[in-house]
Enzyme design. Sequence first.
Site, short mmCIF file in Angstrom:
data_model
loop_
_atom_site.label_atom_id
_atom_site.label_comp_id
_atom_site.label_asym_id
_atom_site.label_seq_id
_atom_site.Cartn_x
_atom_site.Cartn_y
_atom_site.Cartn_z
N SER A 15 45.25 40.22 52.80
CA SER A 15 44.96 41.56 53.28
C SER A 15 46.12 42.15 54.09
O SER A 15 47.18 42.41 53.55
CB SER A 15 43.66 41.53 54.10
OG SER A 15 43.15 42.83 54.28
N ASP A 39 59.79 45.12 50.33
CA ASP A 39 60.19 46.35 49.64
C ASP A 39 61.40 47.00 50.30
O ASP A 39 62.31 47.49 49.62
CB ASP A 39 59.03 47.35 49.61
CG ASP A 39 57.96 46.99 48.60
OD1 ASP A 39 58.24 46.14 47.72
OD2 ASP A 39 56.85 47.54 48.67
N LYS A 47 44.45 39.81 48.10
CA LYS A 47 43.31 40.61 48.52
C LYS A 47 43.81 42.02 48.83
O LYS A 47 44.22 42.31 49.96
CB LYS A 47 42.63 39.97 49.73
CG LYS A 47 41.18 40.38 49.96
CD LYS A 47 41.06 41.72 50.61
CE LYS A 47 39.60 42.06 50.91
NZ LYS A 47 39.45 43.42 51.47
#
Length: 433
Positions: free
Chosen positions: A160, A171, A186
């Site tokens: 999560s 990124d 998740k």
Amino acid sequence: IVSAESTSDRREVTLVRDEIKLDDQAAKAKIIDLPTAGGQTMRIGVIDLPSFYVPMELGGPRKPDLAGAGSGSPHYTSTDVARLLTKLKAENCQGIVLDLRRNGGGSLEECVKLTGLFIKSGPVVQVSDGRSAPVVDDDTDKSQLYDGPLVVLTSRLSASASEILAGALQDYGRAIVVGDLSTHGKGTVQQLNPLRYWIESRGFLTNDPGTLKITKAKFYRASGASTQLKGVMSDIVLPSKLNYMKDIGESALENALRWDTIPSARYEKLDLVAPYLPELLNRSGDRVLTNQDFVYVRQDIEQFRKLQSENSISLNERERIKEWDEEDARQRARDKERLARKTVEPTVYDLTLKQAELPGLPPPVGKTNDTSLNLAGDKVAPTDPDSETAEDVAPAVDPTLEETQRILVDYIGLLARKGIASTIRPSTATTTP
């Protein structure tokens, strides 16, 4: 409550509801002086973050000092980690490992704020319900508390919000992600809907009918890739039994939502990882191939895969005792080998949130800890191979964290070639007498 003496005797016990302080769930840190070639040391920091927490109100006014750090104010993940980062910087740490291996998630808001400590500003996560335009959660604070070498350590148990943090830093090219093949996967958003409000309006309510949890949206990284199902892939994958456990991760669910992508948000890539990753992969691969602790990990993986393929266990007592004896003998042999090693141990200082506010460092921890970590990340007592004396207890072993520290040291050295980081710990660094 029925007493054990008689089923007819009863006595009353009064239970007083009070706040439970979860000190173990608060962020904490280590400062490690690692020996390097030439007799020098490199000082790095490790921040262990078990969850993304915020103060919780339990039917009364919010109380201060939930994590027991003594600051007199409610505790938030971002502020606690900021305090630890400030302390690590003050003690001249040249690089930092952020350990998220057992972090199951928590507050999304705190996740966004925490990401902002490592980047100047920009999108951290996108949330899409598949019908309207994605909602982008940005870090709007242009300050950056820590801009030095950073490694994020993850596992299949990282889920999560921890996946959002790792994915964002990956990124941006801000940090190297090291650990299991991928995180938990998740990447969905749930909403709790009490059913009593629907039933009360129709006059049928006789008791609490419960709550319906509905999945209403999915998380997407700044790059547009979902964290659902696939999770965040590590830049450098280390051997782990968790990679072969079929019942861990979103992919183990029968009706898990699929992985997909949406358009990328606009953000500035820092490109602090890609130029160095091939060299880091080669160096780490060579070490892992010959490191004795990873030899043991690979043996455990093969044993686990064998048991998993058999999908059965003997109920014969003699066979079970034989298996236990073999496992005990194997562990004793490993402990004996570890005790015989002639290696220079690093100096480790444990830091709690309270200690982060104090000048200097606490005394270094002993070379043999009371507990170690097994492959699933659980604390286990070390096995004593020959006697009950503390000197004969094998040192705690966490090969994944140790290799991650070596990767960070390599990373600092490669960045130093570009004039981005220093490889020598300044002589002015604080020490403990």
